[in-house]
Motif scaffolding. Structure first.
Motif, short mmCIF file in Angstrom:
data_model
loop_
_atom_site.label_atom_id
_atom_site.label_comp_id
_atom_site.label_asym_id
_atom_site.label_seq_id
_atom_site.Cartn_x
_atom_site.Cartn_y
_atom_site.Cartn_z
N GLU A 14 0.82 -1.22 0.00
CA GLU A 14 0.00 0.00 0.00
C GLU A 14 0.85 1.26 0.00
N THR A 15 2.04 1.20 0.57
CA THR A 15 2.90 2.39 0.62
C THR A 15 3.87 2.45 -0.56
N ALA A 16 3.88 1.42 -1.39
CA ALA A 16 4.81 1.38 -2.54
C ALA A 16 4.37 2.41 -3.58
N PRO A 17 5.33 3.00 -4.28
CA PRO A 17 4.98 3.96 -5.34
C PRO A 17 4.27 3.25 -6.48
N GLU A 18 3.45 4.00 -7.18
CA GLU A 18 2.73 3.41 -8.30
C GLU A 18 3.68 3.01 -9.40
N GLN A 19 3.28 1.94 -10.09
CA GLN A 19 4.09 1.44 -11.19
C GLN A 19 3.94 2.36 -12.39
N GLU A 20 4.99 2.38 -13.20
CA GLU A 20 4.95 3.21 -14.41
C GLU A 20 3.81 2.75 -15.31
#
Length: 99
Positions: A14-20
């Motif tokens: 949930e805290t991971a940055p969004e994928q390209e």
């Protein structure tokens, strides 16, 4: 025995940055890797008519060539360079315990 904390894993996701954005076209070495090298290593036939020749330039092709040449000098099979990308089948392990 390896334990996997699923709740902690979900919190971390949930805290991971969004994928390209995967809809954006690839260019350069990314195009050569994703659209030519990896499909070829997975046994797919690559048609010269399907290659987007404007998506990469000579320097991109040279960079890939020299990377493979360096692997060859180290006596490392070129497939090992791309092994993590072409090994897509996850395998369950009996030592993994979900908590």
């Amino acid at each position: 025995m390896l334990k996997l904390d699923l709740k902690g894993f979900i919190r971390a996701l949930e805290t991971a940055p969004e994928q390209e954005n995967r809809d954006e076209p690839l260019f350069g070495e990314g195009y050569l890797t994703e659209c030519i090298a990896l499909p070829f290593l997975c046994g797919e036939n690559i048609s010269l008519h399907d290659i987007d020749w404007d998506a990469f330039d000579l320097e991109d092709a040279r960079a890939m060539y020299y990377r493979c040449e360096d692997a060859d000098k180290l006596e490392v099979p070129v497939r090992l360079l791309y092994a993590p990308a072409v090994s897509v089948r996850p395998a369950a392990d009996r030592t993994v315990r979900f908590v």
